[in-house]
Design a protein around this motif. Structure first.
Motif, mmCIF file in Angstrom:
data_model
loop_
_atom_site.group_PDB
_atom_site.id
_atom_site.type_symbol
_atom_site.label_atom_id
_atom_site.label_comp_id
_atom_site.label_asym_id
_atom_site.label_seq_id
_atom_site.Cartn_x
_atom_site.Cartn_y
_atom_site.Cartn_z
ATOM 1 N N ASN A 20 -0.599 1.707 -9.286
ATOM 2 C CA ASN A 20 -1.655 1.806 -8.290
ATOM 3 C C ASN A 20 -2.762 0.764 -8.510
ATOM 4 O O ASN A 20 -3.850 1.078 -8.986
ATOM 5 C CB ASN A 20 -2.243 3.221 -8.307
ATOM 6 C CG ASN A 20 -3.238 3.402 -7.181
ATOM 7 O OD1 ASN A 20 -3.089 2.800 -6.118
ATOM 8 N ND2 ASN A 20 -4.260 4.190 -7.430
ATOM 9 N N LYS A 35 1.112 4.125 -2.806
ATOM 10 C CA LYS A 35 0.800 5.516 -2.457
ATOM 11 C C LYS A 35 1.959 6.442 -2.827
ATOM 12 O O LYS A 35 1.760 7.567 -3.296
ATOM 13 C CB LYS A 35 0.512 5.626 -0.956
ATOM 14 C CG LYS A 35 -0.412 6.788 -0.609
ATOM 15 C CD LYS A 35 -0.812 6.773 0.858
ATOM 16 C CE LYS A 35 -1.746 7.935 1.186
ATOM 17 N NZ LYS A 35 -2.064 7.965 2.640
ATOM 18 N N LYS A 78 0.832 -1.210 0.000
ATOM 19 C CA LYS A 78 0.000 0.000 0.000
ATOM 20 C C LYS A 78 0.867 1.261 0.000
ATOM 21 O O LYS A 78 0.642 2.193 -0.768
ATOM 22 C CB LYS A 78 -0.934 -0.012 1.217
ATOM 23 C CG LYS A 78 -2.317 0.564 0.903
ATOM 24 C CD LYS A 78 -3.353 0.145 1.933
ATOM 25 C CE LYS A 78 -4.684 -0.198 1.274
ATOM 26 N NZ LYS A 78 -5.625 -0.847 2.196
ATOM 27 N N GLN A 79 1.855 1.261 0.905
ATOM 28 C CA GLN A 79 2.801 2.386 0.984
ATOM 29 C C GLN A 79 3.451 2.669 -0.352
ATOM 30 O O GLN A 79 3.494 3.809 -0.807
ATOM 31 C CB GLN A 79 3.942 2.022 1.945
ATOM 32 C CG GLN A 79 3.712 2.306 3.398
ATOM 33 C CD GLN A 79 4.768 1.615 4.259
ATOM 34 O OE1 GLN A 79 4.451 1.186 5.340
ATOM 35 N NE2 GLN A 79 6.006 1.480 3.757
#
Lengths: 198, 198
Positions: free
Chosen positions: B148, B142, B138-139
């Motif tokens: 994504n 982001k 996720k990091q």
DNA sequence: TTTTTAAGTAAACAAACGTTTACTTACTTA
DNA sequence: TAAGTAAGTAAACGTTTGTTTACTTAAAAA
């Protein structure tokens, strides 16, 4: 002579797949299968030698055979690499999308020693499954379009993410929002191609 | 009070895994298990509620729990993307290389409705398996280091080729030449990283 | 050392298993 | 139309299944 009732033969296959997908291979029994297909257990033994024979034929013919046909539809090993891979990805996704039961038994084939053995024997006896795909990969490796890995490695890199994504598709099937769309599949396909190309 | 014999508990687990890997989940029976472990069938029921309970605990604790520990050893979600992925790939490869039985049951978990259900319930009750990995992905998404995608898609792209390659490793284990070496694994890892990075 | 108690066993339970026997049905062909 | 035959059925075969009952064993606690 009374002819074989093809509807019954089809019912056996369809309901066997259904039980395997819904309750698991370990919960498929001949008696349950007969009951759900509204036939006598004996009838199954007219069409199949025994339980193992039924499972193997379901796996090899019904599942892998049908999947092979679906993957190769409109595919040509002479296609350029990206077009060929995209074609097979879309064929695979579209086929399994509407054949979840086939997908489940195919996955069982990766674990079950019985099905594993049957798959290897069938590859030796009647020629490899997905032979055009193997040649396609070999060509592209030889032409230095993709990295020079053994074929098994190419297959793992290109197709296993797709099969995993199809599993995710089923997970999201009965939820409000489907995250595995054809658009996402194609984006993933591009990522895979980018990674494997030289 | 007579204490539980931990050796017997361990024997049950070890032999259950052995039978599943060698003969298949569909051929594991409580009586066969008891016989091979040199214990009475009743003894299994002291340690496990029933067959389903045994299978679920084997799958969740013995297989997934142990695998999770192995993957995360020396991994830190703050690692940069490439280092983190390489670490997890090597951890996974090295772990399963010497734990084929765990690998087989993990694969069964992808097909068997019983194990599938148990996995989902455990994720809800006690928090997600591989939570640090999920946060790591996720990091990086982001921070626009990788594309994504939803986390499930990242997981499919990054880890499913590896698990397939481990299966190939086992296929070549008893043949003259092993094609799946650590060098090949790392090259594949680079390909995957290259594909997924923005 | 004796008591207590859960661990462990041998043997058995009903139910379900894969498969077969004995028989009937329905379609082909002569 | 009648004979022949494989397809199909209902019921049962002996085994094996998951699980339990009735009993024994062994170690901690008194």
């Amino acid at each position: 002579m009374r002819p074989k009732d093809l509807e019954k033969e089809e019912a056996i296959r369809a309901i066997a797949l259904k039980i395997i997908a819904e309750e698991g291979l370990e919960n498929l029994s001949m008696q349950k299968l007969a009951k759900e297909a509204n036939i006598s257990p004996r009838t199954i033994y007219i069409k199949y030698e025994n339980k193992e024979d039924l499972l193997i034929k379901l796996f090899i013919d019904e599942v892998l055979g049908t999947y092979e046909k679906a993957v190769l539809e409109g595919f040509d090993e002479a296609m350029d690499f990206e077009t060929g891979v995209r074609k097979m990805w879309l064929n695979t996704f579209r086929y399994f999308k509407s054949n979840r039961q086939a997908y489940v038994l195919m996955q069982y084939g990766k674990s079950s020693p019985l099905l594993n053995k049957a798959f290897k024997e069938r590859n030796i006896k009647e020629g490899q499954f997905f032979a055009p795909v193997h040649r396609f990969l070999k060509q592209n490796a030889k032409a230095r379009i993709i990295k020079n890995f053994p074929n098994e490695v190419h297959r793992a890199l290109i197709f296993s993410p797709l099969l995993d994504l199809i599993n995710e598709y089923f997970e999201y099937k009965d939820r409000p929002k489907q995250i595995i769309t054809e658009k996402v599949i194609l984006e993933c396909c591009e990522a895979i191609i980018k990674g494997i190309k030289l």
